[in-house]
Design a protein around this motif. Structure first.
Motif, PDB file in Angstrom:
ATOM      1  N   LEU A  36       0.817  -1.203   0.000  1.00 46.28           N
ATOM      2  CA  LEU A  36       0.000   0.000   0.000  1.00 46.28           C
ATOM      3  C   LEU A  36       0.856   1.261   0.000  1.00 46.28           C
ATOM      4  CD1 LEU A  36      -3.072   0.526  -0.014  1.00 46.28           C
ATOM      5  CD2 LEU A  36      -2.908   0.973   2.426  1.00 46.28           C
ATOM      6  N   PHE A  37       1.893   1.295   0.842  1.00 49.67           N
ATOM      7  CA  PHE A  37       2.713   2.498   0.922  1.00 49.67           C
ATOM      8  C   PHE A  37       3.681   2.602  -0.254  1.00 49.67           C
ATOM      9  CE2 PHE A  37       1.449   2.186   5.443  1.00 49.67           C
ATOM     10  CZ  PHE A  37       0.905   3.457   5.567  1.00 49.67           C
ATOM     11  N   GLY A  38       4.135   1.470  -0.790  1.00 52.26           N
ATOM     12  CA  GLY A  38       4.934   1.526  -2.007  1.00 52.26           C
ATOM     13  C   GLY A  38       4.133   2.067  -3.171  1.00 52.26           C
ATOM     14  N   LEU A  39       2.877   1.618  -3.278  1.00 53.36           N
ATOM     15  CA  LEU A  39       1.995   2.146  -4.318  1.00 53.36           C
ATOM     16  C   LEU A  39       1.712   3.622  -4.109  1.00 53.36           C
ATOM     17  CD1 LEU A  39      -0.605  -0.727  -4.742  1.00 53.36           C
ATOM     18  CD2 LEU A  39       0.750   0.283  -6.571  1.00 53.36           C
ATOM     19  N   ALA A  40       1.460   4.011  -2.853  1.00 52.32           N
ATOM     20  CA  ALA A  40       1.162   5.415  -2.567  1.00 52.32           C
ATOM     21  C   ALA A  40       2.323   6.311  -2.983  1.00 52.32           C
ATOM     22  CB  ALA A  40       0.865   5.593  -1.082  1.00 52.32           C
ATOM     23  N   THR A  41       3.559   5.833  -2.768  1.00 55.45           N
ATOM     24  CA  THR A  41       4.724   6.611  -3.192  1.00 55.45           C
ATOM     25  C   THR A  41       4.709   6.835  -4.698  1.00 55.45           C
ATOM     26  OG1 THR A  41       6.036   5.706  -1.366  1.00 55.45           O
ATOM     27  CG2 THR A  41       7.246   6.665  -3.205  1.00 55.45           C
ATOM     28  N   SER A  42       4.467   5.764  -5.441  1.00 59.20           N
ATOM     29  CA  SER A  42       4.452   5.887  -6.898  1.00 59.20           C
ATOM     30  C   SER A  42       3.274   6.731  -7.377  1.00 59.20           C
ATOM     31  CB  SER A  42       4.382   4.493  -7.529  1.00 59.20           C
ATOM     32  OG  SER A  42       5.530   3.754  -7.188  1.00 59.20           O
ATOM     33  N   LEU A  43       2.113   6.558  -6.752  1.00 59.12           N
ATOM     34  CA  LEU A  43       0.959   7.356  -7.146  1.00 59.12           C
ATOM     35  C   LEU A  43       1.197   8.830  -6.847  1.00 59.12           C
ATOM     36  CD1 LEU A  43      -2.024   5.087  -5.989  1.00 59.12           C
ATOM     37  CD2 LEU A  43      -0.767   5.103  -8.149  1.00 59.12           C
ATOM     38  N   GLY A  44       1.903   9.103  -5.745  1.00 56.51           N
ATOM     39  CA  GLY A  44       2.242  10.497  -5.431  1.00 56.51           C
ATOM     40  C   GLY A  44       3.160  11.095  -6.479  1.00 56.51           C
ATOM     41  N   PHE A  45       4.178  10.323  -6.905  1.00 59.05           N
ATOM     42  CA  PHE A  45       5.057  10.800  -7.983  1.00 59.05           C
ATOM     43  C   PHE A  45       4.256  11.046  -9.257  1.00 59.05           C
ATOM     44  CE2 PHE A  45       8.842   8.561  -5.892  1.00 59.05           C
ATOM     45  CZ  PHE A  45       9.306   9.743  -5.352  1.00 59.05           C
ATOM     46  N   GLY A  46       3.357  10.111  -9.567  1.00 58.04           N
ATOM     47  CA  GLY A  46       2.543  10.271 -10.765  1.00 58.04           C
ATOM     48  C   GLY A  46       1.663  11.495 -10.712  1.00 58.04           C
ATOM     49  N   ALA A  47       1.072  11.767  -9.534  1.00 59.14           N
ATOM     50  CA  ALA A  47       0.222  12.950  -9.386  1.00 59.14           C
ATOM     51  C   ALA A  47       1.035  14.227  -9.531  1.00 59.14           C
ATOM     52  CB  ALA A  47      -0.480  12.917  -8.031  1.00 59.14           C
ATOM     53  N   GLU A  48       2.237  14.237  -8.954  1.00 63.06           N
ATOM     54  CA  GLU A  48       3.109  15.408  -9.075  1.00 63.06           C
ATOM     55  C   GLU A  48       3.443  15.688 -10.537  1.00 63.06           C
ATOM     56  OE1 GLU A  48       4.462  17.580  -7.013  1.00 63.06           O
ATOM     57  OE2 GLU A  48       3.961  16.814  -5.035  1.00 63.06           O
ATOM     58  N   GLN A  49       3.804  14.636 -11.278  1.00 63.19           N
ATOM     59  CA  GLN A  49       4.214  14.838 -12.659  1.00 63.19           C
ATOM     60  C   GLN A  49       3.030  15.184 -13.556  1.00 63.19           C
ATOM     61  OE1 GLN A  49       6.182  11.532 -14.644  1.00 63.19           O
ATOM     62  NE2 GLN A  49       7.507  12.977 -15.724  1.00 63.19           N
ATOM     63  N   ALA A  50       1.909  14.489 -13.363  1.00 58.39           N
ATOM     64  CA  ALA A  50       0.735  14.767 -14.203  1.00 58.39           C
ATOM     65  C   ALA A  50       0.221  16.183 -13.965  1.00 58.39           C
ATOM     66  CB  ALA A  50      -0.367  13.747 -13.917  1.00 58.39           C
ATOM     67  N   SER A  51       0.143  16.595 -12.696  1.00 59.92           N
ATOM     68  CA  SER A  51      -0.331  17.955 -12.411  1.00 59.92           C
ATOM     69  C   SER A  51       0.663  19.000 -12.900  1.00 59.92           C
ATOM     70  CB  SER A  51      -0.581  18.125 -10.908  1.00 59.92           C
ATOM     71  OG  SER A  51       0.601  17.913 -10.163  1.00 59.92           O
ATOM     72  N   GLY A  52       1.973  18.694 -12.766  1.00 60.38           N
ATOM     73  CA  GLY A  52       2.977  19.614 -13.304  1.00 60.38           C
ATOM     74  C   GLY A  52       2.886  19.734 -14.813  1.00 60.38           C
ATOM     75  N   GLY A  53       2.641  18.616 -15.498  1.00 64.56           N
ATOM     76  CA  GLY A  53       2.496  18.649 -16.954  1.00 64.56           C
ATOM     77  C   GLY A  53       1.264  19.409 -17.393  1.00 64.56           C
ATOM     78  N   LEU A  54       0.159  19.242 -16.673  1.00 63.01           N
ATOM     79  CA  LEU A  54      -1.054  19.991 -17.007  1.00 63.01           C
ATOM     80  C   LEU A  54      -0.846  21.488 -16.801  1.00 63.01           C
ATOM     81  CD1 LEU A  54      -3.737  17.638 -15.401  1.00 63.01           C
ATOM     82  CD2 LEU A  54      -3.332  18.012 -17.845  1.00 63.01           C
ATOM     83  N   ASP A  55      -0.097  21.844 -15.772  1.00 62.88           N
ATOM     84  CA  ASP A  55       0.231  23.251 -15.542  1.00 62.88           C
ATOM     85  C   ASP A  55       1.123  23.780 -16.661  1.00 62.88           C
ATOM     86  OD1 ASP A  55       0.638  25.756 -14.467  1.00 62.88           O
ATOM     87  OD2 ASP A  55       1.976  25.083 -12.868  1.00 62.88           O
ATOM     88  N   TYR A  56       2.122  22.985 -17.038  1.00 58.36           N
ATOM     89  CA  TYR A  56       3.086  23.398 -18.055  1.00 58.36           C
ATOM     90  C   TYR A  56       2.430  23.561 -19.421  1.00 58.36           C
ATOM     91  CZ  TYR A  56       7.478  23.334 -20.720  1.00 58.36           C
ATOM     92  OH  TYR A  56       8.520  23.645 -21.548  1.00 58.36           O
ATOM     93  N   LEU A  57       1.502  22.639 -19.753  1.00 56.69           N
ATOM     94  CA  LEU A  57       0.895  22.664 -21.079  1.00 56.69           C
ATOM     95  C   LEU A  57      -0.342  23.548 -21.162  1.00 56.69           C
ATOM     96  CD1 LEU A  57       1.111  18.930 -22.235  1.00 56.69           C
ATOM     97  CD2 LEU A  57       2.495  20.846 -23.011  1.00 56.69           C
ATOM     98  N   PHE A  58      -1.180  23.498 -20.121  1.00 58.02           N
ATOM     99  CA  PHE A  58      -2.489  24.137 -20.207  1.00 58.02           C
ATOM    100  C   PHE A  58      -2.717  25.222 -19.156  1.00 58.02           C
ATOM    101  CE2 PHE A  58      -3.073  19.629 -21.537  1.00 58.02           C
ATOM    102  CZ  PHE A  58      -3.232  19.866 -22.902  1.00 58.02           C
ATOM    103  N   GLY A  59      -1.722  25.472 -18.323  1.00 59.63           N
ATOM    104  CA  GLY A  59      -1.860  26.529 -17.330  1.00 59.63           C
ATOM    105  C   GLY A  59      -2.773  26.179 -16.169  1.00 59.63           C
ATOM    106  N   ILE A  60      -3.055  24.883 -15.964  1.00 62.26           N
ATOM    107  CA  ILE A  60      -3.858  24.453 -14.814  1.00 62.26           C
ATOM    108  C   ILE A  60      -2.937  24.382 -13.612  1.00 62.26           C
ATOM    109  CG2 ILE A  60      -5.335  22.625 -13.880  1.00 62.26           C
ATOM    110  CD1 ILE A  60      -5.960  21.822 -16.767  1.00 62.26           C
ATOM    111  N   GLU A  61      -3.065  25.314 -12.698  1.00 62.83           N
ATOM    112  CA  GLU A  61      -2.103  25.462 -11.609  1.00 62.83           C
ATOM    113  C   GLU A  61      -1.984  24.175 -10.782  1.00 62.83           C
ATOM    114  OE1 GLU A  61      -1.093  28.528  -7.911  1.00 62.83           O
ATOM    115  OE2 GLU A  61      -2.909  28.764  -9.113  1.00 62.83           O
ATOM    116  N   ALA A  62      -0.732  23.792 -10.506  1.00 63.14           N
ATOM    117  CA  ALA A  62      -0.462  22.559  -9.762  1.00 63.14           C
ATOM    118  C   ALA A  62      -0.492  22.828  -8.260  1.00 63.14           C
ATOM    119  CB  ALA A  62       0.890  21.977 -10.174  1.00 63.14           C
ATOM    120  N   THR A  63      -1.671  22.908  -7.695  1.00 69.69           N
ATOM    121  CA  THR A  63      -1.846  23.125  -6.262  1.00 69.69           C
ATOM    122  C   THR A  63      -2.170  21.798  -5.574  1.00 69.69           C
ATOM    123  OG1 THR A  63      -4.210  23.535  -6.513  1.00 69.69           O
ATOM    124  CG2 THR A  63      -2.727  25.427  -6.716  1.00 69.69           C
ATOM    125  N   ASP A  64      -2.156  21.818  -4.247  1.00 66.98           N
ATOM    126  CA  ASP A  64      -2.549  20.617  -3.510  1.00 66.98           C
ATOM    127  C   ASP A  64      -3.971  20.194  -3.876  1.00 66.98           C
ATOM    128  OD1 ASP A  64      -0.136  20.380  -2.215  1.00 66.98           O
ATOM    129  OD2 ASP A  64      -0.787  21.369  -0.374  1.00 66.98           O
TER     130      ASP A  64
END
Length: 537
Positions: free
Chosen positions: A242-270
């Motif tokens: 569960l915690f190994g998955l949570a770590t990877s899902l957290g990385f994925g959320a960080e990168q996906a939200s950062g990419g959406l901000d970078y491409l479409f200006g959707i601010e990467a907030t909590d």
């Protein structure tokens, strides 16, 4: 009753079959409230602990972050030798089994045939194994090691000794940077996965035991594996997964939200990250409901095609000759520096061995129940030798190619094109910044986001099925509400850790759960050899 597996193939099989029948009476899952088919001690302990963890972490967000960070620093700095040494043992055992006569044993019995084609098999094990990690670190890690190698000073504390020879030498810094990166994504992590998967497949398919972590320890504990020793092993497996998955899902959320901000200006907030995790968890739920073949298998194959297309695109529009030649140079550099990189004692490179390697090995180990059980479920019919070669060597080679293409392109941009933006970008944005100077950057960056999200989904739904199997006493067809429960709480744990300290908290919990499970895997190495020796070849 005896638990001796050395009496010969037939006798050992009879002993285990008898023991399994007794064990089934002790671990039979029971139907509880809301239609849950639960293995009472394991489900109750792990479920209530996870619920309490999510509640406490969300209630005390400002206080838990520093605590999680202190835990991570202490574990990686004090026990780096343990993690590195254990991972070496896993690699050596895998290599031994490839050349040993034990490699002739067929998973599922002498007459078993594979359930999936090679293409489907590779797609599922690769998508589940390292998808999000390759997307997140494919550009950022080679650059990090390259820049630190280039600026290395022989008199600087915590420096890896070979780095001094690369100071100011771009070519040698590239070799060292890529060798260090491949070290973290090559033989060692896949050996960890292979050990767990092989043990589960052997004792489930060949010995008739439940598909759960406790079954691996039958040669050690005998009938006690159906009691509290087995309960503890399975609970540790649930926490690690569960915690190994949570770590990877957290990385994925960080990168996906950062990419959406970078491409479409959707601010990467909590808030946006929480919404993203919630939405993707909902998609994962749909995949979980669809099941292994209709859900996980199909998504894995889609992701494999997208990842392959993106890889081919970068190879052909990037520095093609440098990537092709770099692939072989990087493999040579990896082999050259492997002894120094994997040395567990006398290290003076705390930033690398503790900050990178110890965390990675603990992360892979915490993932191993999930990835191992998933690989085991789709690997019936393979010989041990075929299984290890495919699980250990082929994904390692693909990882080398991926890191060479993406990391090598970024390094080439820095050295040859003076494109420093890729080095200066934050970790979650480095992939998108690297793609920007290339043709069709908008399209390829969007594909990158889709890949992260679908890898996110395949990891979440696969993990839910695995945790569900463990907490149901090894059953692979537990009721739907139970699978939904675990899928939902994977997302909640990722949200709780992101809000309660960010990536540092995610890393801390991966290391914390990886530590006790390392001991479990070391015991599993002994059990594998005992089990294989009792099989007909």
């Amino acid at each position: 009753m005896t638990n001796d597996l050395g009496a010969g193939p037939d006798g050992a099989a009879d002993v285990i079959e008898t023991e399994y029948e007794i064990g089934q009476d002790n671990i039979t899952a029971s139907v509880g409230p809301f239609g849950l088919d639960i293995h009472n001690p394991v489900f109750a302990i792990s479920g209530l602990t996870i619920v309490a963890f999510v509640f406490i972490t969300l209630a005390f967000q400002n206080s838990v972050g520093p605590i999680f960070n202190d835990i991570r620093v202490w574990l990686t700095s004090s026990l780096d030798w343990f993690f590195i040494g254990a991972a070496n043992i896993f690699v050596l055992l895998c290599l031994f089994l490839i050349i040993s006569p034990l490699g002739k044993v067929r998973l599922g019995g002498m007459d078993a045939t594979p359930d999936y084609s090679y293409a489907s098999w590779f797609a599922m094990l690769f998508a589940a194994g390292m998808g999000i990690g390759l997307m997140f670190y494919g550009v950022s890690e080679p650059i990090s090691h390259f820049t630190s190698s280039l600026a290395a000073d022989a008199g600087t504390p915590d420096s890896w000794a070979p780095l001094a020879g690369a100071a100011g030498n771009a070519e040698e810094a590239r070799r060292l940077g890529m060798a260090a990166t491949i070290f973290h994504w090559g033989l060692h992590p896949w050996a960890i996965y292979a050990i767990v998967a092989l043990a589960l497949a052997l004792f489930s398919f060949n010995k008739g035991l439940p598909l759960t972590m406790r079954s691996i320890f039958y040669p050690i504990f005998g009938e006690r594996v159906w009691g509290w020793p087995g309960h503890i092993i399975d609970v540790l497996a649930v926490f690690a997964t569960l915690f190994g998955l949570a770590t990877s899902l957290g990385f994925g959320a960080e990168q996906a939200s950062g990419g959406l901000d970078y491409l479409f200006g959707i601010e990467a907030t909590d808030f946006s990250k929480v919404i993203l995790i919630t939405a993707i968890t909902a998609v994962a739920l749909a995949s979980v409901v669809a099941g292994m073949d209709a859900g996980v298998k199909r998504l894995s194959e889609i992701n494999m095609v997208l990842a392959f297309l993106l890889l081919v695109f970068v190879i052909f529009v990037g520095p093609t000759l440098a990537i092709v030649s770099g692939f072989f140079k990087n493999l040579a550099a990896y082999v050259e520096y492997l002894p120094a990189l994997s040395n567990p004692v006398g290290r003076e490179d705390g930033n690398f061995s503790q900050g990178w390697t110890s965390f990675y090995w603990a992360w892979w180990i915490s993932w191993s129940p999930f990835v191992g059980m998933f690989i085991a479920r789709v690997s019936r019919g393979r010989t041990v030798r075929e299984f290890i070669i495919c699980v250990l060597l082929i994904p390692s080679v693909v990882s080398v190619l991926w890191m060479t293409a993406f990391g090598g392109t970024a390094i080439s941009q820095i050295v040859n094109d003076s494109y420093t933006a890729v080095a200066e970008a934050s970790l979650e944005l480095k992939l998108f910044v690297m793609l920007e100077p290339l043709p069709l950057a908008g399209i390829t960056s969007f594909i990158g986001i889709v890949l992260v999200i679908v890898f996110f989904v395949t990891s979440s739904d696969s993990g839910s099925l695995v945790i569900d199997t463990i907490t149901a006493g090894g059953k692979v067809d537990a009721p739907l509400p139970q699978r939904v429960f675990w899928c939902v709480f994977e997302g909640l744990v990722a949200i709780a850790l992101l809000l309660g300290g960010g990536l540092g908290s995610l890393q801390a919990m991966a290391v914390s759960t990886g530590l006790p499970f390392t001991l479990v895997l070391l015991g599993g190495c002994y059990a594998i050899v005992r089990g294989l020796m009792s099989e007909p070849r």
